[in-house]
Structures are given as structure tokens and as C-alpha cells.
Enzyme design. Sequence first.
Site, PDB file in Angstrom:
ATOM      1  CB  ILE A  20      -0.948  -0.027   1.219  1.00  0.00           C
ATOM      2  CG1 ILE A  20      -2.030  -1.094   1.027  1.00  0.00           C
ATOM      3  CG2 ILE A  20      -1.591   1.339   1.441  1.00  0.00           C
ATOM      4  CD1 ILE A  20      -2.932  -1.294   2.235  1.00  0.00           C
ATOM      5  CE1 TYR A 164      -2.527  -4.381  11.843  1.00  0.00           C
ATOM      6  CE2 TYR A 164      -4.864  -4.909  11.665  1.00  0.00           C
ATOM      7  CZ  TYR A 164      -3.710  -4.373  11.120  1.00  0.00           C
ATOM      8  OH  TYR A 164      -3.740  -3.832   9.859  1.00  0.00           O
ATOM      9  N   PRO A 194      -8.596   0.448   4.999  1.00  0.00           N
ATOM     10  CG  PRO A 194      -6.396   0.418   4.294  1.00  0.00           C
ATOM     11  CD  PRO A 194      -7.258   0.843   5.437  1.00  0.00           C
TER      12      PRO A 194
END
Length: 260
Positions: A20, A164, A194
Site C-alpha cells: 500500500i 492489532y 482498507p
Amino acid sequence: MTHAPQQRRVAVVTGGRRGIGRSICYHLAEAGFDLLINDILTDAALDETLAGVRSRGATAQVFSGSVADVSLHKRLADTAYDHFGRLDVLVNNAGIQVRNRGDLLDVTTEHFDEILNTNLRGTFFLTQHIAGRMLSDGQPTEGRSIIVISSSNAIMVSTEKGEYCISKSGLSMTAKLFSVRLAEAGIGVFEIRPGLIRTDMTAAVREQYGALIEEGISPIRRWGEPADVGRTVKTLVSGDIPFATGISINIDGGLMVPRL
């Protein structure tokens, strides 16, 4: 009568070496930005990114180091100003995934701190420092922007990578906080979430989630590509959406749309 060429705008992209981050660099180069690319590694992947940026007509410099090391943040900003004389955009893309997915009840303090220090703490304090520089460098602030790349896990639970998820949820609030603080100066702050993007980071779960995509986990039944995120960053920093800040944009094929 001759006119001096217009100075190119400058963007810092963290985690810009591949995936990305690379796509963001390419799209910003195409939009007329010169780039300071930050990453923790200098390797063939970074060389490829640099070549791609330069082939698109941009100048690029590299700053090596982890955003988790807050002692480097001033030097990172100094490098941008020393090389380019200005700084218009910060794209907070750097982040790490959990080393081993597992039971939420087994998360260790060491792994928790590792994820939070990079994904959240480092990003928060880098944004703080860059925002301060933007406000004090004597250049017009209107039209500058800061982008935070979070994740669908900012709101979607994955118990096998709880630390996370927490880091990305914190990033979502970070973007909102800075959007309010910087709005009066005309500095837009945006969050991009995303979804399932085809990158090296998702390679380990490609088969698992590929099957889910085919079954319709997202209404648009394909993997997202890094370019899907890169195009979004390019749009947000263009200045063509001037009456917005603090918004979150889901680049996810509809994954986060609630459905019955």
C-alpha cells in the site's frame, strides 16, 4: 514575461517501501508531489519503489527508521525541510501485524507493546510533531493534509489479533482528534480504512479470505489492490474536497456495510 516554475508539493509517506505504501507513493508522484519515503528497511523493494517514483517525474529521498522510535521524528521532519524546503502532506501508513495469530487470552505484554508502539504510539507522536511544524514553519497551512491509514479492524473484531485491532481503533480516534485541532488552520485530517487488500501482509491468509470473498463476505467480490488505497490518498490530498475533515473512508468493497 517569464514566470518561475511552481514549486512542487512535498509528502512524507511512512512505510512506503512496498504494498500500500508503494502505491501511495506512486499516486502522489503522479499528482505532482516530491516524496520523503520512510521505512525500516532499505532493500531491492525500496529500490523498486524509488525507481517507480522517479519514473513518474518526482524527486524522492529516503529516511530509514521505525516510527516507533519517537526520537527520530524531529530528524525525519528536518530531512523533509532540508531537502525540499516545505512539507505539505503526511501519510501515516507504517504499521505492523501480529507475529502469530492466536487466542486473545494468550496475548503477551511484549507483543501488545510492540504493536501499539508502532501502529499507535509512534503514529500519534509523529503526527503531533509534523502538525506542529506545519503550524510554525511560516508557510500557508490552508490545503495541507494528514492521512491516517488504519484498517477495517478499527471497528471489526478479530479476536486472533486483538492487539492489532486495538491499535487501529486508536488510530481512528487519533485522526478525529487531530482533525478538530487542525481544522482552523485549514489542515485536513482523514482516515482510510482498507479492508482485504492483496499485499505481502495478507499473504498468509490469502487462501482463507479468498474463499470468503468468493462467498460474498464483501459485496464487491474481489481482493482490494494497493492502488485502490493509493487513488484514495491522491483524491484526499488534491484539495478537491475542501469542506470535509475527520472523515473515515472505507476502502473495503463494502465489507463493513451492515447486512442482514
